[in-house]
Design an enzyme around this catalytic site. Structure first.
Site, PDB file in Angstrom:
ATOM      1  N   GLU A 190       2.106   9.327 -37.487  1.00 43.63           N
ATOM      2  CA  GLU A 190       2.992   8.167 -37.413  1.00 43.63           C
ATOM      3  C   GLU A 190       4.364   8.481 -38.022  1.00 43.63           C
ATOM      4  OE1 GLU A 190      -1.098   6.572 -38.836  1.00 43.63           O
ATOM      5  OE2 GLU A 190      -0.032   8.491 -38.721  1.00 43.63           O
ATOM      6  N   GLY A 250     -32.169  32.667 -35.626  1.00 42.86           N
ATOM      7  CA  GLY A 250     -33.476  32.585 -34.989  1.00 42.86           C
ATOM      8  C   GLY A 250     -34.304  31.421 -35.491  1.00 42.86           C
ATOM      9  N   PRO A 251     -35.620  31.442 -35.190  1.00 45.52           N
ATOM     10  CA  PRO A 251     -36.491  30.324 -35.555  1.00 45.52           C
ATOM     11  C   PRO A 251     -36.497  29.994 -37.036  1.00 45.52           C
ATOM     12  CG  PRO A 251     -37.579  31.763 -33.979  1.00 45.52           C
ATOM     13  CD  PRO A 251     -36.315  32.459 -34.368  1.00 45.52           C
ATOM     14  N   LEU A 304     -34.049  30.304 -39.409  1.00 44.11           N
ATOM     15  CA  LEU A 304     -32.858  29.570 -39.854  1.00 44.11           C
ATOM     16  C   LEU A 304     -32.771  28.199 -39.190  1.00 44.11           C
ATOM     17  CD1 LEU A 304     -30.376  29.859 -41.694  1.00 44.11           C
ATOM     18  CD2 LEU A 304     -29.088  30.589 -39.682  1.00 44.11           C
TER      19      LEU A 304
END
Length: 344
Positions: free
Chosen positions: A55, A271-272, A274
């Site tokens: 603004e 992967g699985p 994390l």
């Protein structure tokens, strides 16, 4: 007062201007000033931390008193606090603006409240115009404000029977080229991409966002979490951005650090182990599950333990979209119960 077509077009323009600003600690905001007869007399956007807000940037392009009686169209509620710059609500009041139209409320406990200040000074205020489009631009910043951490997307690819790899550990090309291109596009939209040291050691990913053989213009900052050492010759060390290495398993600690660095959106590619850790910690704001029409069997599931001991404790999700990608299907989902402020 209803928003007219001229003002609606001005908001569309303000949203375009907002995207010119950098992503970081401050939100991307655009502003358009309209004369009493509906002509655009000035435009502005936030150029980065420490610079005038949108603004004020627009007002600076006008002669004194040129904004008197004008309408300000802004993508975010004018702020109401003094930081490195003064409150935008006050700047608009002092400039003589008679009406303000904005898209999204400012959720900040300190910076919010600009609309009330404007109304208290006799300025007409309308909120909510094209709010969805504005949130698409600064959704990560909004999450950071509400939760005190980056917005987290957890992604995985799986077979139709929920496996992330074959029994021998091979996982490359579960999904097709359309799905892989979609992943890289979404990577390019994130501030950071996160994996664990296990993924670095087993797959040696570059963690770049690619468009075919070329790199996308925007590259996420690579983040590696875990106590094992990232090799000096790892591909991630050749990333356009130096990797951030966290010798910890404390995801809340990592998210707090990334938040302090101005990182607003995180794409979890690990992967699985994390992916499951982020879900178990309640840190997943969105899930992307790429599902390929193949069957692999075996025990290499896409997720491991996420802290669900019974069906009553299941992590319920709300599906936002089912998106076909070639022969694959992408499920886009969010937790059915959103995290509360302070959960991070």
């Amino acid at each position: 007062m209803a928003v007219n077509e001229t003002e609606r077009r001005a908001m569309t323009r303000a949203l375009e201007l907002a995207t010119r600003g950098p992503r970081g600690v401050n939100p991307q905001v655009g502003a358009v000033l309209l004369s009493p007869d509906g002509e655009i007399i000035a435009e502005g956007w936030h150029h980065g931390a420490g610079t005038p807000h949108a603004e004020v940037d627009a007002l600076s392009k006008l002669a004194p008193d040129a904004a008197r009686g004008a309408t300000a169209v802004v993508t975010l509620e004018p702020c109401n606090h003094t930081g490195r710059t003064g409150p935008c609500a006050l700047a608009l009041i002092e400039a003589g603006v008679s009406r303000v139209i904005y898209a999204l409320d400012d959720p900040g406990a300190v910076s919010g409240g600009g609309a009330d200040r404007l109304r208290g000074a006799g300025v007409s205020v309308d909120a909510g115009e094209q709010a969805d489009a504005a949130e698409a631009i600064i959704g990560g910043w909004l999450t950071a404000q509400r939760l005190g951490r980056p917005e987290v997307t957890v992604k995985w690819a799986q077979s139709l029977d929920g496996r992330a790899a074959a029994s021998d550990g091979t996982s490359q090309w579960i999904t097709g080229p359309e799905a892989r291109a979609d992943v890289h596009r979404r990577r390019s939209e994130a501030d950071a991409i996160v994996v664990g040291t296990g993924t670095v050691l087993s797959d040696d990913p570059a963690l770049t966002a690619r468009d075919g053989d070329a790199l996308h213009a925007h590259q996420p900052i690579p983040v590696v979490i875990g106590t094992r050492t990232t090799p000096d010759d790892a591909a991630v060390r050749r990333h356009p951005h130096p990797p951030l290495l966290f010798d910890t398993h404390d995801l809340h600690e990592v998210m707090a650090d990334l938040h302090a660095r101005g990182i607003q959106t995180v794409f979890v590619e690990g992967g699985p182990t994390l992916a499951s850790a982020f879900l178990a910690a309640g840190l997943a704001d969105r899930v992307l599950a790429y599902i390929a029409p193949v069957l692999l069997g075996g025990n290499r599931t896409a997720l491991t333990d996420i802290g669900v001991g019974s069906i009553d404790a299941a992590r319920r999700l709300t599906i936002e979209e089912w998106l076909p990608l070639g022969t694959d299907l992408l499920a886009i989902a969010r937790p059915a119960s959103a995290p509360e402020q302070g959960d991070a």
